[in-house]
Every structure is written in structure tokens, then in C-alpha cells.
Design a protein around this motif. Sequence first.
Motif, PDB file in Angstrom:
ATOM      1  N   GLY A  37     153.918 -31.478   6.050  1.00 14.73           N
ATOM      2  CA  GLY A  37     152.681 -31.808   6.740  1.00 14.73           C
ATOM      3  C   GLY A  37     152.881 -32.538   8.060  1.00 14.73           C
ATOM      4  N   HIS A  38     154.108 -32.944   8.362  1.00 13.84           N
ATOM      5  CA  HIS A  38     154.397 -33.598   9.643  1.00 13.84           C
ATOM      6  C   HIS A  38     154.686 -32.594  10.760  1.00 13.84           C
ATOM      7  N   PHE A  39     154.728 -31.292  10.433  1.00 11.79           N
ATOM      8  CA  PHE A  39     154.991 -30.268  11.439  1.00 11.79           C
ATOM      9  C   PHE A  39     153.677 -29.641  11.890  1.00 11.79           C
ATOM     10  N   ASP A  40     153.445 -29.640  13.198  1.00  9.98           N
ATOM     11  CA  ASP A  40     152.292 -28.937  13.759  1.00  9.98           C
ATOM     12  C   ASP A  40     152.780 -27.534  14.082  1.00  9.98           C
ATOM     13  N   TYR A  41     152.766 -26.657  13.086  1.00  2.73           N
ATOM     14  CA  TYR A  41     153.359 -25.330  13.248  1.00  2.73           C
ATOM     15  C   TYR A  41     152.539 -24.445  14.174  1.00  2.73           C
ATOM     16  N   PRO A  75     161.676 -27.513   9.069  1.00  4.89           N
ATOM     17  CA  PRO A  75     161.446 -27.363   7.628  1.00  4.89           C
ATOM     18  C   PRO A  75     162.411 -26.349   7.008  1.00  4.89           C
ATOM     19  N   LEU A  76     162.732 -26.567   5.737  1.00  3.55           N
ATOM     20  CA  LEU A  76     163.545 -25.623   4.970  1.00  3.55           C
ATOM     21  C   LEU A  76     162.685 -24.827   3.992  1.00  3.55           C
ATOM     22  N   THR A  77     161.412 -25.181   3.897  1.00  4.07           N
ATOM     23  CA  THR A  77     160.464 -24.520   3.008  1.00  4.07           C
ATOM     24  C   THR A  77     159.236 -24.134   3.816  1.00  4.07           C
ATOM     25  N   GLU A  78     158.684 -22.961   3.498  1.00  7.85           N
ATOM     26  CA  GLU A  78     157.511 -22.477   4.219  1.00  7.85           C
ATOM     27  C   GLU A  78     156.332 -22.369   3.256  1.00  7.85           C
ATOM     28  N   GLN A  79     155.515 -23.403   3.212  1.00 10.12           N
ATOM     29  CA  GLN A  79     154.335 -23.367   2.355  1.00 10.12           C
ATOM     30  C   GLN A  79     153.151 -22.736   3.072  1.00 10.12           C
ATOM     31  N   SER A  86     159.734 -23.899  12.836  1.00  5.51           N
ATOM     32  CA  SER A  86     159.038 -24.942  13.593  1.00  5.51           C
ATOM     33  C   SER A  86     159.998 -26.100  13.831  1.00  5.51           C
ATOM     34  N   THR A  87     159.750 -26.834  14.890  1.00  5.94           N
ATOM     35  CA  THR A  87     160.535 -28.040  15.136  1.00  5.94           C
ATOM     36  C   THR A  87     159.598 -29.197  15.444  1.00  5.94           C
ATOM     37  N   ALA A  88     160.114 -30.383  15.229  1.00  6.10           N
ATOM     38  CA  ALA A  88     159.404 -31.607  15.597  1.00  6.10           C
ATOM     39  C   ALA A  88     160.456 -32.627  15.998  1.00  6.10           C
ATOM     40  N   PRO A 122     162.168 -22.734  17.618  1.00  2.00           N
ATOM     41  CA  PRO A 122     160.908 -22.049  17.292  1.00  2.00           C
ATOM     42  C   PRO A 122     160.664 -20.777  18.121  1.00  2.00           C
ATOM     43  N   SER A 123     161.683 -20.310  18.830  1.00  2.00           N
ATOM     44  CA  SER A 123     161.517 -19.095  19.624  1.00  2.00           C
ATOM     45  C   SER A 123     161.331 -17.882  18.715  1.00  2.00           C
ATOM     46  N   LYS A 124     160.755 -16.845  19.279  1.00  2.00           N
ATOM     47  CA  LYS A 124     160.441 -15.639  18.509  1.00  2.00           C
ATOM     48  C   LYS A 124     161.689 -15.047  17.851  1.00  2.00           C
ATOM     49  N   ILE A 125     162.810 -14.993  18.567  1.00  2.00           N
ATOM     50  CA  ILE A 125     164.021 -14.378  18.016  1.00  2.00           C
ATOM     51  C   ILE A 125     164.559 -15.170  16.812  1.00  2.00           C
ATOM     52  N   VAL A 126     164.468 -16.472  16.877  1.00  2.00           N
ATOM     53  CA  VAL A 126     164.947 -17.305  15.759  1.00  2.00           C
ATOM     54  C   VAL A 126     163.978 -17.197  14.580  1.00  2.00           C
TER      55      VAL A 126
END
Length: 188
Positions: A37-41, A75-79, A86-88, A122-126
Motif C-alpha cells: 500500500g506504500h506504492f503509488d502504482y 514490490p515482490l507481490t502483485e495484489q 513499480s518503484t518508490a 517501472p519502464s514498459k520493457i521491465v
Amino acid sequence: MKLIKHKLRELISIRRGASLSGEYYSTEGELTRLTLGHFDYQGGGFKDNTSKNDLFFVGPIKQEFILNEGDIITPLTEQTPGLLGSTAQIPESGKYIQSQDVALIIPDESKLDKDFCYYLLPSKIVKQQLAAGAQQTKIRHTTPDRIKDLIVFIPELSEQMRIGNLLKSIDRKIALNREINRNLPLAA
């Protein structure tokens, strides 16, 4: 501009966070445990997590899991779809604990500029590579080793620094404009 192909393992190291026992979760304290919840994806970056009230951790913790201002996390999990990749950046030193669903990204700054790294992940390729390699179907997961195996194309360090500074400057201006808009009086 010449781009050079790398596996991320040549450019970064990654550390998984601590497994934190729920018996030490609290509604108040000095250390905040990082959650997804700390990531503004959607908008990118760090945000305050307002979805939980027991975000503090009052148990014993190794110093290595208490993060510093500017540390890059992912994140290592995608809920929520789109969260992987994503990065922060940590906004304040000594306040946040890295939990096991969050990876700390440590760029080798002789090869990868820290600001450029923040925008590269967070780039498209990654994100496409992460999505293709994620496990599970409902809640997808990745690992530090999978992240390190991703392929990226990057310019030389001086160009990375120029790009990283430019993107950071734009983000600062966007944040300032949002703050100005939040403080404008409402029309009657």
C-alpha cells in the motif's frame, strides 16, 4: 545515443525484506512497516498507506531492514494489476522497515545512476518481462533472482545521470503543482 544491453544482475543487487511477526504490529510506534500500500502504482512513487491502522512494528528488528531516505524499493507481490515493477523512494531515514514483500534495489553506481535506476525499473520493457515471468495467476509474485535476470538497454553513465536528473526535476514540479492545487481555496 548508444544503448548497451545488460542483465540487471550486472547493475544492481537486491535484498528481500524481513519476515515480520504480526504479534508486533501496532497502531502506534516509531517504525512503520512497509506494505504494498506504500506504492503509488498509478502515479508512481511513494505514498502514505491509509488502508491499514496497524502499520507500526514494535518488535525486535535488525538495523539492515530500517531504510534510509532515497532508498529504492519495489514490490515482490502483485495484489493489484500493474504493481510489479513499480518503484518508490523512501522519504525519510530511520522510519520505515523493509518487509518481506518489498525488495530493496541497490544500484552499482559506477555502472547505473541511482535516479536513472528508479525510472528504469517501472519502464514498459521491465514491467513486461516481470509480468511474463511472474508466478501464480491471482496474486502474482516475483523474486530478486528473476528481477536480476531481466534484460535492459541503458546509455553510458553520464547520459543516465542527465536523464535521471531531468526526470526527477519533472517529478518535483508535478508534486509542487499538486500541492499548490490541494491548497487552492474551493470556489463557492
